[in-house]
Design a protein around this motif. Structure first.
Motif, PDB file in Angstrom:
ATOM      1  N   ARG A  83       5.860  53.039  22.933  1.00  0.00           N
ATOM      2  CA  ARG A  83       6.404  53.844  24.250  1.00  0.00           C
ATOM      3  C   ARG A  83       7.467  53.402  24.159  1.00  0.00           C
ATOM      4  N   ALA A  84       8.282  54.506  24.596  1.00  0.00           N
ATOM      5  CA  ALA A  84       9.818  53.807  24.984  1.00  0.00           C
ATOM      6  C   ALA A  84       9.848  53.486  26.155  1.00  0.00           C
ATOM      7  N   ASP A  85       9.283  53.387  27.190  1.00  0.00           N
ATOM      8  CA  ASP A  85       9.332  53.026  28.387  1.00  0.00           C
ATOM      9  C   ASP A  85       8.865  51.054  28.700  1.00  0.00           C
ATOM     10  N   GLU A 128       4.444  59.662  29.150  1.00  0.00           N
ATOM     11  CA  GLU A 128       6.517  59.272  28.987  1.00  0.00           C
ATOM     12  C   GLU A 128       7.288  60.458  29.424  1.00  0.00           C
TER      13      GLU A 128
END
Length: 336
Positions: free
Chosen positions: A264-266, A187
Motif C-alpha cells: 500500500r502506497a501510504d 487507498e
C-alpha cells in the motif's frame, strides 16, 4: 412600437452561464483524458445547486419580468389601435402575438440551466439513493463479471447514505459473506472498486496455499474444469465456491505461489496488526465495522490481501445485475 425585452437581456448572466459551461466542459475533458479523477456525485450535486438557483430566479424574477413586458406590449398596441381608430386611421397589421411570444421565450442561458433543473435533480436522486450504473474496467471479477459489463448497483440495500459526504442516515440489510459490493477504494476514495466480500467483522479469514478459510474452516469449492480466459487467452482452472448462501464461480491456480505482502502506497493499512503474512499466505482478523474482500479472479486481483480491510463507510452499494454488455448482450441479467 418597441419591445426591447425581446432582445437578449441580462448580458452579465448570459456571460456567467457561458463561463460555467466552459468550466464544466474543461472538467469533463480533463477527467476523460485522465488529467484528474472526477467525482460524478459531487458534480451532480453542484449542478443541482446551481440550476436550482437559476430555476428559482426564473420562476420568481425573470418569468414575471417577461410576462409584465409582454402584457405592456399588448396594452401599448391596444392603446395605439384605439387612438388610430379614434382618428379614423386604419391600424397596420403588426403581429403582436409573435412579438409577445418572442418576449416570453426563455433566453438560452435559462433554457440550459433552469430548464434542466428537474432532470438533473431526478438523476441525482435516483443515482444517490436508488440505483447507480457502473462499468467493469478490469478482469479482477472474472468469471462473474467481465470487462465491459455495465452493472446496476443497489444504493439502498445496505442503508441510505447522504450523497457526497457518504454519511449513513438509515440502516437496512447488513453486508453478507458472498455479496458483490462496490466501495470507495481505501487507498484512494475517489476511485470505486468492486469485489466480493468473503469475511465480515469478527471473522478470522485466511488465504493459504491458494485456498480460502473462514474461522478455521476451508470454504467449500468444486472443480468445474477449464475456463478460457479472454484476457490471458488461455485456459484457467474454474471452481464453484460457496460463501454462506451464495454459490459463485471463481478462477484460481491451486499450484501458483500464495505469498503476499502488504503493498500500500501510504504505508501500513489501518488494523494491519490484525494480519499475519507468512510464506503460505495471509491470515487476518476482521475488525469491527470492516470487511475483507477478494476478486473472483483470485490470481489477478488487487484486493484485501494487499491493501487491507474495507471500512463500512466506504460501501457504495450491492451489485445486483448486468444491464448491458455491448460486446455480448446475452450477458444481461442477474449474475448469481
Amino acid at each position: 412600437m418597441t419591445h426591447p425585452e425581446s432582445q437578449e437581456s441580462h448580458p452579465g448572466l448570459s456571460a456567467l452561464t457561458g463561463l460555467l459551461y466552459a468550466g464544466l466542459v474543461a472538467y469533463l475533458a480533463g477527467w476523460y483524458l485522465d488529467k484528474w479523477t472526477g467525482n460524478f456525485s459531487l458534480l451532480l450535486f453542484l449542478m443541482s445547486v446551481v440550476t436550482f438557483f437559476y430555476w428559482v430566479a426564473e420562476r420568481w424574477v425573470f418569468l414575471p419580468q417577461r410576462r409584465a413586458a409582454a402584457d405592456a406590449l399588448v396594452k401599448q398596441d391596444s392603446e395605439r389601435r384605439a387612438k388610430l381608430a379614434a382618428e379614423g386611421i386604419k391600424a397596420d397589421n403588426i403581429d403582436v402575438d409573435a412579438a409577445r411570444r418572442a418576449i416570453l421565450r426563455q433566453p438560452w442561458w435559462l433554457d440550459w440551466t433552469a430548464g434542466l433543473f428537474p432532470v438533473i435533480v431526478l438523476v441525482f436522486g435516483l443515482r444517490s439513493f436508488l440505483f447507480e450504473p457502473f462499468r467493469i474496467p478490469s478482469g479482477s471479477m472474472v468469471p462473474t463479471l467481465l470487462v465491459g459489463d455495465l452493472i446496476l448497483v443497489n444504493k439502498f440495500h445496505y442503508g441510505v447514505r447522504l450523497p457526497v459526504i457518504h454519511k449513513k442516515v438509515l440502516e437496512n440489510n447488513p453486508v453478507q459473506r458472498g455479496d458483490v459490493v462496490v466501495f470507495r477504494y481505501p487507498e484512494d476514495t475517489r476511485i470505486d472498486y468492486i469485489k466480493r466480500v468473503v469475511a465480515i467483522a469478527g471473522d478470522e479469514v485466511s488465504w493459504r496455499n491458494q485456498r480460502l478459510y473462514i474461522n478455521g474452516q476451508e470454504v467449500a469449492t468444486e472443480s468445474l474444469g477449464p475456463y478460457f480466459d479472454q484476457d490471458s487467452l488461455k485456459e484457467r482452472p474454474l471452481f464453484k465456491e460457496k460463501l454462506g448462501a451464495v454459490e459463485h464461480q471463481m478462477l484460481v491456480d491451486r499450484d501458483a505461489p500464495s505469498y503476499f505482502r502488504m503493498d500500500r502506497a501510504d504505508g501500513p493499512f489501518p488494523f494491519a496488526q490484525n494480519c499475519q503474512y507468512i510464506l503460505e499466505g495471509v491470515t487476518c482478523r476482521v475488525p469491527a465495522g470492516h470487511y475483507y474482500a477478494l476478486g473472483d479472479n483470485r490470481d489477478n486481483s488487487r484486493d484485501s490481501r494487499y491493501w487491507g480491510f474495507v471500512p463500512d463507510e466506504n460501501i457504495v452499494g450491492k451489485a445486483v445485475m448486468i444491464w448491458m454488455n455491448f460486446s455480448d448482450p446475452k450477458r444481461v441479467g442477474r449474475f448469481h
